[in-house]
Design a protein around this motif. Structure first.
Motif, PDB file in Angstrom:
ATOM      1  N   THR A  80       0.829  -1.209   0.000  1.00  0.00           N
ATOM      2  CA  THR A  80       0.000   0.000   0.000  1.00  0.00           C
ATOM      3  C   THR A  80       0.858   1.252   0.000  1.00  0.00           C
ATOM      4  N   ALA A  83       2.069   1.701  -3.556  1.00  0.00           N
ATOM      5  CA  ALA A  83       0.959   2.113  -4.424  1.00  0.00           C
ATOM      6  C   ALA A  83       0.619   3.584  -4.192  1.00  0.00           C
ATOM      7  N   THR A  84       0.655   4.013  -2.944  1.00  0.00           N
ATOM      8  CA  THR A  84       0.389   5.420  -2.615  1.00  0.00           C
ATOM      9  C   THR A  84       1.479   6.316  -3.185  1.00  0.00           C
ATOM     10  N   LEU A  86       3.267   5.737  -5.839  1.00  0.00           N
ATOM     11  CA  LEU A  86       3.139   5.770  -7.289  1.00  0.00           C
ATOM     12  C   LEU A  86       2.032   6.715  -7.752  1.00  0.00           C
ATOM     13  N   ARG A  87       1.049   6.956  -6.904  1.00  0.00           N
ATOM     14  CA  ARG A  87      -0.040   7.884  -7.241  1.00  0.00           C
ATOM     15  C   ARG A  87       0.317   9.338  -6.926  1.00  0.00           C
ATOM     16  N   ASN A  88       1.450   9.566  -6.276  1.00  0.00           N
ATOM     17  CA  ASN A  88       1.858  10.910  -5.879  1.00  0.00           C
ATOM     18  C   ASN A  88       2.984  11.374  -6.800  1.00  0.00           C
ATOM     19  N   GLU A  89       2.762  12.467  -7.498  1.00  0.00           N
ATOM     20  CA  GLU A  89       3.738  12.965  -8.473  1.00  0.00           C
ATOM     21  C   GLU A  89       5.123  13.190  -7.861  1.00  0.00           C
ATOM     22  N   ALA A  92       6.539   9.322  -6.918  1.00  0.00           N
ATOM     23  CA  ALA A  92       6.489   8.199  -7.857  1.00  0.00           C
ATOM     24  C   ALA A  92       7.870   7.765  -8.349  1.00  0.00           C
ATOM     25  N   THR A 109       3.354  -4.520 -10.167  1.00  0.00           N
ATOM     26  CA  THR A 109       2.473  -3.700  -9.343  1.00  0.00           C
ATOM     27  C   THR A 109       3.261  -2.923  -8.286  1.00  0.00           C
TER      28      THR A 109
END
Length: 140
Positions: A80, A83-84, A86-89, A92, A109
């Motif tokens: 998690t 994944a978090t 990777l969603r944050n510019e 990432a 993933t």
């Protein structure tokens, strides 16, 4: 008369390059302490976090050069956390080394830069950290 430590007039003193900052994320206090000691002795600036949530809070203050994380932790797992990130510019592109006794291979993933198994091989860890951050610069 001996010359002082100040640089000659008009010259700036040399500025030491910052040491690469490594964020160590593991719910085990012993593992955090071991990793921090090994990395600090090798010349890295180490920040410790006991959970994925704490790691994100640290990254909001200052983005590290590298994250080393366990996968299986209570609360927010390493899965998690990544994944978090990777969603944050801002986060990432930060390389991640995964440490796990159970996970043996990189995953699309996870987008991990490396996966190291536990028990930990210190030489392999230092090699991976240097490859991903550049060589450490010892203080002083």
């Amino acid at each position: 008369m001996t010359q002082g430590l100040a640089p000659p007039a008009g010259e700036q003193p040399p500025v030491a390059a910052p040491r690469p900052r490594v964020l160590v994320v593991d719910d085990s206090p012993d593992m955090r302490a071991l990793l921090a000691e090994v990395l600090e002795v090798a010349g890295y600036d180490v920040v410790r976090a006991a959970s994925g949530a704490r790691a994100l809070a640290e990254m909001n203050v200052r983005v590290p050069d590298l994250v080393i994380t366990d996968l299986l932790m209570p609360g927010m797992t390493g899965f998690t956390l990544r994944a978090t990130m990777l969603r944050n510019e801002r986060l990432a592109a930060v390389p991640v080394i995964v440490l796990s006794a159970y996970w043996r291979r990189p995953s699309d993933t996870l987008e991990a830069s490396d996966v190291l198994s536990k028990p930990l091989n210190i030489d392999r860890l230092l090699e991976a950290v240097a490859r991903l951050t550049g060589p450490a610069r010892t203080p002083g």
